[in-house]
Each structure stands twice: as structure tokens, then as C-alpha cells.
Scaffold this motif. Structure first.
Motif, PDB file in Angstrom:
ATOM      1  N   MET A   1      -4.812  13.502  38.324  1.00  0.00           N
ATOM      2  CA  MET A   1      -4.257  14.141  37.128  1.00  0.00           C
ATOM      3  C   MET A   1      -2.836  14.678  37.349  1.00  0.00           C
ATOM      4  SD  MET A   1      -6.435  13.789  34.718  1.00  0.00           S
ATOM      5  CE  MET A   1      -5.843  14.945  33.504  1.00  0.00           C
ATOM      6  N   ALA A   2      -2.388  14.739  38.590  1.00  0.00           N
ATOM      7  CA  ALA A   2      -1.019  15.186  38.866  1.00  0.00           C
ATOM      8  C   ALA A   2      -0.049  14.097  38.417  1.00  0.00           C
ATOM      9  CB  ALA A   2      -0.844  15.480  40.350  1.00  0.00           C
TER      10      ALA A   2
ATOM     11  N   VAL B   1       7.420  15.147  45.529  1.00  0.00           N
ATOM     12  CA  VAL B   1       6.793  15.799  46.679  1.00  0.00           C
ATOM     13  C   VAL B   1       6.953  14.930  47.921  1.00  0.00           C
ATOM     14  CG1 VAL B   1       4.562  16.472  47.680  1.00  0.00           C
ATOM     15  CG2 VAL B   1       5.159  17.217  45.371  1.00  0.00           C
ATOM     16  N   GLU B   2       6.650  13.638  47.803  1.00  0.00           N
ATOM     17  CA  GLU B   2       6.757  12.730  48.953  1.00  0.00           C
ATOM     18  C   GLU B   2       8.181  12.606  49.468  1.00  0.00           C
ATOM     19  OE1 GLU B   2       5.013   9.146  47.355  1.00  0.00           O
ATOM     20  OE2 GLU B   2       3.162   9.514  48.467  1.00  0.00           O
TER      21      GLU B   2
ATOM     22  N   LYS C   1       9.491  16.346  53.497  1.00  0.00           N
ATOM     23  CA  LYS C   1      10.392  16.037  54.607  1.00  0.00           C
ATOM     24  C   LYS C   1      10.404  17.166  55.625  1.00  0.00           C
ATOM     25  CE  LYS C   1      14.424  15.133  53.004  1.00  0.00           C
ATOM     26  NZ  LYS C   1      15.702  14.718  52.422  1.00  0.00           N
ATOM     27  N   ASP C   2      10.264  18.403  55.161  1.00  0.00           N
ATOM     28  CA  ASP C   2      10.423  19.558  56.036  1.00  0.00           C
ATOM     29  C   ASP C   2       9.146  20.336  56.308  1.00  0.00           C
ATOM     30  OD1 ASP C   2      13.158  19.059  56.173  1.00  0.00           O
ATOM     31  OD2 ASP C   2      13.561  20.245  54.383  1.00  0.00           O
ATOM     32  N   ILE C   3       8.081  20.057  55.556  1.00  0.00           N
ATOM     33  CA  ILE C   3       6.855  20.840  55.737  1.00  0.00           C
ATOM     34  C   ILE C   3       5.648  19.928  55.901  1.00  0.00           C
ATOM     35  CG2 ILE C   3       7.725  22.829  54.456  1.00  0.00           C
ATOM     36  CD1 ILE C   3       5.923  21.972  52.158  1.00  0.00           C
ATOM     37  N   ASP C   4       4.564  20.490  56.415  1.00  0.00           N
ATOM     38  CA  ASP C   4       3.326  19.753  56.634  1.00  0.00           C
ATOM     39  C   ASP C   4       2.581  19.568  55.313  1.00  0.00           C
ATOM     40  OD1 ASP C   4       0.140  20.184  57.695  1.00  0.00           O
ATOM     41  OD2 ASP C   4       1.408  18.686  58.693  1.00  0.00           O
ATOM     42  N   SER C   5       1.924  18.442  55.140  1.00  0.00           N
ATOM     43  CA  SER C   5       1.216  18.158  53.889  1.00  0.00           C
ATOM     44  C   SER C   5      -0.007  19.048  53.681  1.00  0.00           C
ATOM     45  CB  SER C   5       0.806  16.686  53.822  1.00  0.00           C
ATOM     46  OG  SER C   5      -0.138  16.389  54.830  1.00  0.00           O
TER      47      SER C   5
ATOM     48  N   TYR D   1      -0.312  20.219  49.466  1.00  0.00           N
ATOM     49  CA  TYR D   1       0.497  19.082  49.024  1.00  0.00           C
ATOM     50  C   TYR D   1      -0.287  17.772  49.184  1.00  0.00           C
ATOM     51  CZ  TYR D   1       4.572  21.967  48.218  1.00  0.00           C
ATOM     52  OH  TYR D   1       5.436  22.900  47.709  1.00  0.00           O
ATOM     53  N   ALA D   2      -1.118  17.669  50.206  1.00  0.00           N
ATOM     54  CA  ALA D   2      -1.952  16.471  50.388  1.00  0.00           C
ATOM     55  C   ALA D   2      -2.926  16.327  49.224  1.00  0.00           C
ATOM     56  CB  ALA D   2      -2.716  16.555  51.712  1.00  0.00           C
TER      57      ALA D   2
END
Length: 136
Positions: A36-37, A45-46, A51-55, A28-29
Motif C-alpha cells: 500500500m506504500a 527511500v531506496e 544510502k546512509d542508514i540501515d533498512s 524502512y524495510a
């Protein structure tokens, strides 16, 4: 793990007329730093997913363990997301077959069932129209 020589082959962002394609080895980071995303997906995503998972979590790992009880599953379902999977097909000669699952179909498998079926999550496919309609 699965004789994958170059991990970067599965870290990409592409698009066509109606969809975005993200390689599932992206974390996700990395998605947030990928120019390009799509900006709106990065915002989703942010605001909703991280909120619940690590980047540092990869799409592959997150989607592999996603269930219908997870809030992120509802987000991906709202985005009309699909997941491209390489699945082990047993027979006279074992080989991998490519399949595309909706979020409902993917969440119907437990992590153990995915492992037994030899599933490797390769790509996240997001509808551009659903992304446009998603209200932030």
C-alpha cells in the motif's frame, strides 16, 4: 516503553485525497515491502534515504534524530512532510497532546529537547502533490 500494548497499531499506511500517512513504527524495510506504500516513495527511500542508514531503522527513530544537516531532512522537506507527535503536557494531571510539526519545526529540537518534552513520533504525513512533483 510508553505502555504501548500492541506495536502493530503504529505500523500502517493510509491515504486520503491529498496525503499519505505512514505509522512511524514501520522500518524502512517494512515500507519497501508494504504494497500500500506509494511506489514513488519506495523509490525515494531506496535511492536517497537508505544510502546512509540501515533498512531496519524505524521512521520513529530516524525522524527523532534527524537534523537540518542530514540529506534525508532535505528529502523530507522537499516532500512537504509533516510529523504527528504525541507530546507530554505537564500540569495538574500529566497527559499527552497531539501536535503536527513541519520538518523545519521538528529539526529545530535537538534529540535531548525532544526527550525532555516527552515527544513520541507517531506518524509521517507526506503530501501527494509534493510526491508527484519530486523528480527522481
Amino acid at each position: 516503553m510508553y505502555n504501548i500494548v500492541n506495536e502493530d497499531d503504529f505500523k500502517y499506511t493510509m491515504q486520503d485525497v491529498s496525503r499519505y500517512y505512514l505509522g512511524c513504527r514501520l522500518s524502512y524495510a517494512e515500507i519497501l515491502s508494504e504494497e500500500m506504500a506509494p511506489f514513488k516513495f519506495k523509490t525515494i527511500v531506496e535511492r536517497y534515504i537508505l544510502k546512509d542508514i540501515d533498512s531496519s531503522t524505524t521512521l520513529e527513530s530516524h525522524l527523532y534524530h534527524l537534523t537540518e544537516e542530514d540529506f534525508e531532512w532535505r528529502v523530507y522537506k522537499q516532500l512537504k512532510a509533516k510529523v504527528r507527535v504525541s507530546q507530554l503536557k505537564k500540569g495538574s494531571a500529566d497527559h499527552y497532546q497531539e501536535k503536527v510539526y513541519t520538518m523545519n519545526q521538528l529539526a529545530a529540537f535537538s534529540a535531548k529537547e525532544k526527550e525532555e518534552a516527552g515527544m513520541i513520533i507517531r506518524e509521517l504525513v507526506i503530501s501527494k502533490l509534493a510526491l508527484l512533483a519530486f523528480s527522481i
